[in-house]
Design a protein around this motif. Structure first.
Motif, PDB file in Angstrom:
ATOM      1  N   GLY A   1       0.978   4.128 -15.526  1.00 30.90           N
ATOM      2  CA  GLY A   1       1.132   5.500 -15.069  1.00 30.90           C
ATOM      3  C   GLY A   1       0.611   6.466 -16.106  1.00 30.90           C
ATOM      4  N   ILE A   2       0.724   7.765 -15.823  1.00 30.87           N
ATOM      5  CA  ILE A   2       0.221   8.785 -16.736  1.00 30.87           C
ATOM      6  C   ILE A   2       0.974   8.741 -18.066  1.00 30.87           C
ATOM      7  CG2 ILE A   2       1.731  10.507 -15.657  1.00 30.87           C
ATOM      8  CD1 ILE A   2      -1.688  11.154 -17.338  1.00 30.87           C
ATOM      9  N   GLY A   3       2.289   8.493 -18.022  1.00 36.92           N
ATOM     10  CA  GLY A   3       3.069   8.413 -19.255  1.00 36.92           C
ATOM     11  C   GLY A   3       2.615   7.271 -20.148  1.00 36.92           C
ATOM     12  N   GLU A   4       2.391   6.113 -19.537  1.00 32.96           N
ATOM     13  CA  GLU A   4       1.923   4.960 -20.298  1.00 32.96           C
ATOM     14  C   GLU A   4       0.511   5.189 -20.839  1.00 32.96           C
ATOM     15  OE1 GLU A   4       3.973   1.181 -18.062  1.00 32.96           O
ATOM     16  OE2 GLU A   4       2.809   2.590 -16.860  1.00 32.96           O
ATOM     17  N   SER A   5      -0.306   5.907 -20.068  1.00 37.31           N
ATOM     18  CA  SER A   5      -1.657   6.226 -20.520  1.00 37.31           C
ATOM     19  C   SER A   5      -1.622   7.120 -21.763  1.00 37.31           C
ATOM     20  CB  SER A   5      -2.428   6.921 -19.394  1.00 37.31           C
ATOM     21  OG  SER A   5      -3.784   7.085 -19.728  1.00 37.31           O
ATOM     22  N   ILE A   6      -0.721   8.102 -21.768  1.00 39.32           N
ATOM     23  CA  ILE A   6      -0.572   8.980 -22.937  1.00 39.32           C
ATOM     24  C   ILE A   6      -0.119   8.173 -24.146  1.00 39.32           C
ATOM     25  CG2 ILE A   6       0.746  10.911 -23.908  1.00 39.32           C
ATOM     26  CD1 ILE A   6       0.853  12.082 -21.060  1.00 39.32           C
ATOM     27  N   VAL A   7       0.864   7.298 -23.944  1.00 39.30           N
ATOM     28  CA  VAL A   7       1.378   6.475 -25.049  1.00 39.30           C
ATOM     29  C   VAL A   7       0.275   5.585 -25.612  1.00 39.30           C
ATOM     30  CG1 VAL A   7       2.936   4.569 -25.621  1.00 39.30           C
ATOM     31  CG2 VAL A   7       3.780   6.514 -24.311  1.00 39.30           C
ATOM     32  N   MET A   8      -0.540   5.008 -24.740  1.00 40.84           N
ATOM     33  CA  MET A   8      -1.642   4.171 -25.204  1.00 40.84           C
ATOM     34  C   MET A   8      -2.616   4.975 -26.065  1.00 40.84           C
ATOM     35  SD  MET A   8      -1.533   0.961 -24.383  1.00 40.84           S
ATOM     36  CE  MET A   8      -0.748  -0.193 -23.245  1.00 40.84           C
ATOM     37  N   GLY A   9      -2.907   6.225 -25.643  1.00 40.63           N
ATOM     38  CA  GLY A   9      -3.810   7.068 -26.418  1.00 40.63           C
ATOM     39  C   GLY A   9      -3.256   7.412 -27.788  1.00 40.63           C
ATOM     40  N   VAL A  10      -1.963   7.755 -27.834  1.00 47.74           N
ATOM     41  CA  VAL A  10      -1.317   8.065 -29.118  1.00 47.74           C
ATOM     42  C   VAL A  10      -1.298   6.825 -30.005  1.00 47.74           C
ATOM     43  CG1 VAL A  10       0.850   8.747 -30.225  1.00 47.74           C
ATOM     44  CG2 VAL A  10       0.084   9.927 -28.156  1.00 47.74           C
ATOM     45  N   ALA A  11      -0.949   5.687 -29.411  1.00 47.63           N
ATOM     46  CA  ALA A  11      -0.909   4.435 -30.187  1.00 47.63           C
ATOM     47  C   ALA A  11      -2.287   4.067 -30.701  1.00 47.63           C
ATOM     48  CB  ALA A  11      -0.350   3.308 -29.329  1.00 47.63           C
ATOM     49  N   GLY A  12      -3.321   4.346 -29.902  1.00 48.37           N
ATOM     50  CA  GLY A  12      -4.679   4.041 -30.338  1.00 48.37           C
ATOM     51  C   GLY A  12      -5.065   4.793 -31.587  1.00 48.37           C
ATOM     52  N   ALA A  13      -4.608   6.042 -31.696  1.00 54.64           N
ATOM     53  CA  ALA A  13      -4.892   6.841 -32.897  1.00 54.64           C
ATOM     54  C   ALA A  13      -4.012   6.431 -34.071  1.00 54.64           C
ATOM     55  CB  ALA A  13      -4.699   8.323 -32.601  1.00 54.64           C
ATOM     56  N   ALA A  14      -2.926   5.704 -33.797  1.00 56.52           N
ATOM     57  CA  ALA A  14      -2.056   5.131 -34.839  1.00 56.52           C
ATOM     58  C   ALA A  14      -1.620   6.167 -35.872  1.00 56.52           C
ATOM     59  CB  ALA A  14      -2.755   3.966 -35.530  1.00 56.52           C
ATOM     60  N   PRO A  15      -0.761   7.131 -35.485  1.00 55.83           N
ATOM     61  CA  PRO A  15      -0.401   8.209 -36.413  1.00 55.83           C
ATOM     62  C   PRO A  15       0.068   7.749 -37.799  1.00 55.83           C
ATOM     63  CG  PRO A  15       0.417   8.690 -34.226  1.00 55.83           C
ATOM     64  CD  PRO A  15      -0.140   7.306 -34.164  1.00 55.83           C
ATOM     65  N   ALA A  16       1.048   6.850 -37.859  1.00 57.23           N
ATOM     66  CA  ALA A  16       1.585   6.442 -39.161  1.00 57.23           C
ATOM     67  C   ALA A  16       0.544   5.687 -39.979  1.00 57.23           C
ATOM     68  CB  ALA A  16       2.842   5.584 -38.971  1.00 57.23           C
ATOM     69  N   PHE A  17      -0.182   4.771 -39.325  1.00 52.27           N
ATOM     70  CA  PHE A  17      -1.217   4.024 -40.036  1.00 52.27           C
ATOM     71  C   PHE A  17      -2.303   4.965 -40.557  1.00 52.27           C
ATOM     72  CE2 PHE A  17      -5.547   2.387 -39.605  1.00 52.27           C
ATOM     73  CZ  PHE A  17      -5.546   1.411 -40.589  1.00 52.27           C
ATOM     74  N   SER A  18      -2.797   5.863 -39.701  1.00 52.94           N
ATOM     75  CA  SER A  18      -3.879   6.769 -40.089  1.00 52.94           C
ATOM     76  C   SER A  18      -3.456   7.675 -41.231  1.00 52.94           C
ATOM     77  CB  SER A  18      -4.315   7.604 -38.879  1.00 52.94           C
ATOM     78  OG  SER A  18      -4.804   6.786 -37.844  1.00 52.94           O
TER      79      SER A  18
ATOM     80  N   TYR B   1       4.830  -2.245 -22.108  1.00 52.65           N
ATOM     81  CA  TYR B   1       6.249  -2.155 -22.450  1.00 52.65           C
ATOM     82  C   TYR B   1       6.444  -2.222 -23.965  1.00 52.65           C
ATOM     83  CZ  TYR B   1       7.231  -3.043 -17.493  1.00 52.65           C
ATOM     84  OH  TYR B   1       7.290  -2.969 -16.130  1.00 52.65           O
ATOM     85  N   LEU B   2       5.746  -3.163 -24.605  1.00 59.15           N
ATOM     86  CA  LEU B   2       5.832  -3.278 -26.062  1.00 59.15           C
ATOM     87  C   LEU B   2       5.311  -2.014 -26.726  1.00 59.15           C
ATOM     88  CD1 LEU B   2       6.387  -4.982 -28.596  1.00 59.15           C
ATOM     89  CD2 LEU B   2       4.073  -5.907 -28.379  1.00 59.15           C
ATOM     90  N   GLN B   3       4.227  -1.471 -26.187  1.00 63.09           N
ATOM     91  CA  GLN B   3       3.640  -0.274 -26.771  1.00 63.09           C
ATOM     92  C   GLN B   3       4.554   0.934 -26.639  1.00 63.09           C
ATOM     93  OE1 GLN B   3       1.591   0.641 -29.237  1.00 63.09           O
ATOM     94  NE2 GLN B   3      -0.089  -0.402 -28.205  1.00 63.09           N
ATOM     95  N   LEU B   4       5.207   1.082 -25.499  1.00 70.36           N
ATOM     96  CA  LEU B   4       6.156   2.184 -25.298  1.00 70.36           C
ATOM     97  C   LEU B   4       7.276   2.130 -26.339  1.00 70.36           C
ATOM     98  CD1 LEU B   4       6.486   2.195 -21.396  1.00 70.36           C
ATOM     99  CD2 LEU B   4       5.727   4.121 -22.801  1.00 70.36           C
ATOM    100  N   LEU B   5       7.806   0.930 -26.568  1.00 66.64           N
ATOM    101  CA  LEU B   5       8.895   0.770 -27.536  1.00 66.64           C
ATOM    102  C   LEU B   5       8.423   1.091 -28.945  1.00 66.64           C
ATOM    103  CD1 LEU B   5      11.741  -0.189 -28.300  1.00 66.64           C
ATOM    104  CD2 LEU B   5      10.836  -2.525 -28.403  1.00 66.64           C
ATOM    105  N   MET B   6       7.311   0.497 -29.371  1.00 66.71           N
ATOM    106  CA  MET B   6       6.838   0.674 -30.741  1.00 66.71           C
ATOM    107  C   MET B   6       6.422   2.124 -31.016  1.00 66.71           C
ATOM    108  SD  MET B   6       4.689  -2.792 -31.669  1.00 66.71           S
ATOM    109  CE  MET B   6       3.390  -2.420 -30.492  1.00 66.71           C
ATOM    110  N   THR B   7       5.648   2.703 -30.106  1.00 65.32           N
ATOM    111  CA  THR B   7       5.160   4.053 -30.330  1.00 65.32           C
ATOM    112  C   THR B   7       6.300   5.062 -30.261  1.00 65.32           C
ATOM    113  OG1 THR B   7       3.036   3.431 -29.359  1.00 65.32           O
ATOM    114  CG2 THR B   7       3.475   5.777 -29.566  1.00 65.32           C
ATOM    115  N   GLY B   8       7.265   4.828 -29.363  1.00 62.00           N
ATOM    116  CA  GLY B   8       8.413   5.730 -29.277  1.00 62.00           C
ATOM    117  C   GLY B   8       9.194   5.786 -30.580  1.00 62.00           C
TER     118      GLY B   8
END
Length: 449
Positions: free
Chosen positions: A13-30, A155-162
């Motif tokens: 869904g749109i929420g999962e798509s947003i989370v994937m985009g944020v995770a792709g940029a990897a805020p903490a890692f970057s 599901y894993l991405q939602l948990l980790m990124t959250g």
């Protein structure tokens, strides 16, 4: 007749798509990799550098959004550039995605390994052999999750990124609350001012700042698996880029508020832990290490997704061997492509174990990736502008469909060319040589066709 398999449609869904985009940029890692270097280059102008480079990057985001409405394809940049500029340029746009993702298997998995060792065996953090071993374990585990299916992956991405975002926001709020009255650097509007830059300092800072934003485009590689395929992936990219711009700018300001110049430079890639350690009492500050681990695992996952979907699309089109478009019978995931990126990651990790220090591995791979990303992002921006050159209606469309994307592309090319003389031989060989290496599979594919 055998039924042709397809990727699992309507899984995200749109929420999962947003989370994937944020995770792709990897805020903490970057942040861990880039902020210390950025402050060393532009000092208190780090928030401004991140903000204005974010505006530039937003032009590329608009290009991805608009092109997704033209053609929904898991290959994203590869497919769009092929359609608009021909298969030759399209192949190399896709090849740059593949190479950058493959190289990231090293620069992404190694920070996950070092952060893990920081928690369980601090004495081995700077040992390349042990770091490589733990990195290989993480890479194997994430590859297994990805091949299992897009829903378990999401599901894993939602948990980790959250959890990652909550921890970063807690550090930002805690830093503002504790150090607003007595900051390490006096808070000033000049931190976000464009007038403080010279052309040279802005370009130098952009080399680092641009890297912060790479990865959000995974939302478009998942467009065939997203609901309302022509709109949701683009909106996911739009909102994820806005979120990461806000996060990066606020975190850069927090760094300047809390840490002195000496503390920033001595923290190196552990700047998030250094920040948390000054804001929160131990052991709570060690949650910052958890944020970095989750971030690096999350971005490893999105890079594997981006690699496999691009390779799947190329295999489906016959520009590489069709085996890479093979989907698992039960999970509808490109398992052969996933196995391939896992194998490449293992090979690169083994090679990296011969470097003398972990820091050199990360620096060289990050710089090489930045060059490759600038290449395929700029091609996508040019493709958008060229496609809509006679289709725009009104000033707003002229700006959003043509001027902004093409201006961002020109800037990325300038940054890439500006950076080449600053790279050492290894970085240039990986960055430029990695793209040129694509002539071999391209020639083989062309001969076969």
């Amino acid at each position: 007749m055998k039924k042709k398999q397809t990727l699992s449609a309507n899984s995200l869904g749109i929420g999962e798509s947003i989370v994937m985009g944020v995770a792709g940029a990897a805020p903490a890692f970057s942040i861990s990799v880039a902020i210390t270097t950025l402050v060393a280059v532009v000092n208190i102008l780090a928030p401004a550098s991140i903000f204005y480079c974010g505006i530039i990057m937003f032009g590329i985001t608009l290009a991805f959004m608009h092109l997704n409405k033209v053609s929904v394809n898991a290959g994203a940049s590869y497919a769009w550039v092929s359609r608009i500029f021909g298969r030759q340029l399209g192949f190399f746009a896709g090849w740059a995605v593949l190479v950058s993702s493959a190289v990231f298997m090293v620069s992404g998995s190694i920070p996950a390994a070092t952060s893990t060792l920081l928690l369980i065996a601090p004495g081995w953090v700077n040992n390349p052999v042990w770091v490589t071993f733990i990195a290989a374990l993480w890479l194997t585990a994430i590859s297994a999750v990805v091949v299992k299916g897009i829903k378990p992956t999401s599901y894993l991405q939602l948990l980790m990124t959250g959890v990652e975002i909550l921890l970063l926001v807690a550090i930002i709020i805690g830093g503002a609350f504790r150090f607003y009255a007595l900051p390490a650097h006096a808070l000033s509007w000049s931190w976000v001012s464009l007038t403080g830059f010279t052309p040279s300092t802005f370009a130098t800072g952009a080399l680092t700042a641009i890297f912060l934003y790479w990865g959000w485009d995974v939302t478009l590689n998942l467009n065939e698996e997203t609901s309302t395929i022509r709109n949701a992936p683009g909106l996911g990219a739009f909102w994820s880029v806005l979120i990461i711009i806000l996060l990066f700018v606020c975190f850069a300001i927090t760094v300047l508020l809390v840490l002195s110049d000496r503390e920033i430079q001595s923290s190196g890639t552990n700047i998030i832990f250094a920040l948390a350690d000054k804001i929160f009492p131990r052991p709570w500050s060690y949650l910052a290490v958890l944020a970095v681990i989750l971030s690096t695992i999350g971005t490893l996952e999105t890079n594997i997704l981006q690699f496999t979907r691009t390779l799947f699309a190329q295999g489906r089109d016959g520009v590489v061997h069709p085996r890479y478009s093979t989907l698992h019978k039960s999970w509808n995931t490109p398992w052969v492509a996933t196995l391939f990126i896992w194998f490449l990651g293992m090979v690169f990790l083994f090679m990296s174990s011969y470097f003398t220090t972990v820091a050199i591995i990360i620096k060289d791979s990050v710089n090489a990736i930045g060059f490759q990303v600038a290449f395929y992002y700029s091609l996508t921006g040019f493709a958008c502008a060229w496609y809509y050159r006679s289709r725009w209606k009104g000033i707003v469309e002229l700006l959003g469909f043509i001027i902004w994307p093409i201006s961002s592309s020109v800037f990325l090319i300038f940054i890439a060319c500006f950076s080449i003389p600053t790279f050492d031989l290894v970085t240039n060989c990986v960055g430029i040589g990695g793209i040129l290496l694509g002539f071999i599979p391209f020639a083989l594919s062309y001969r076969k066709r």
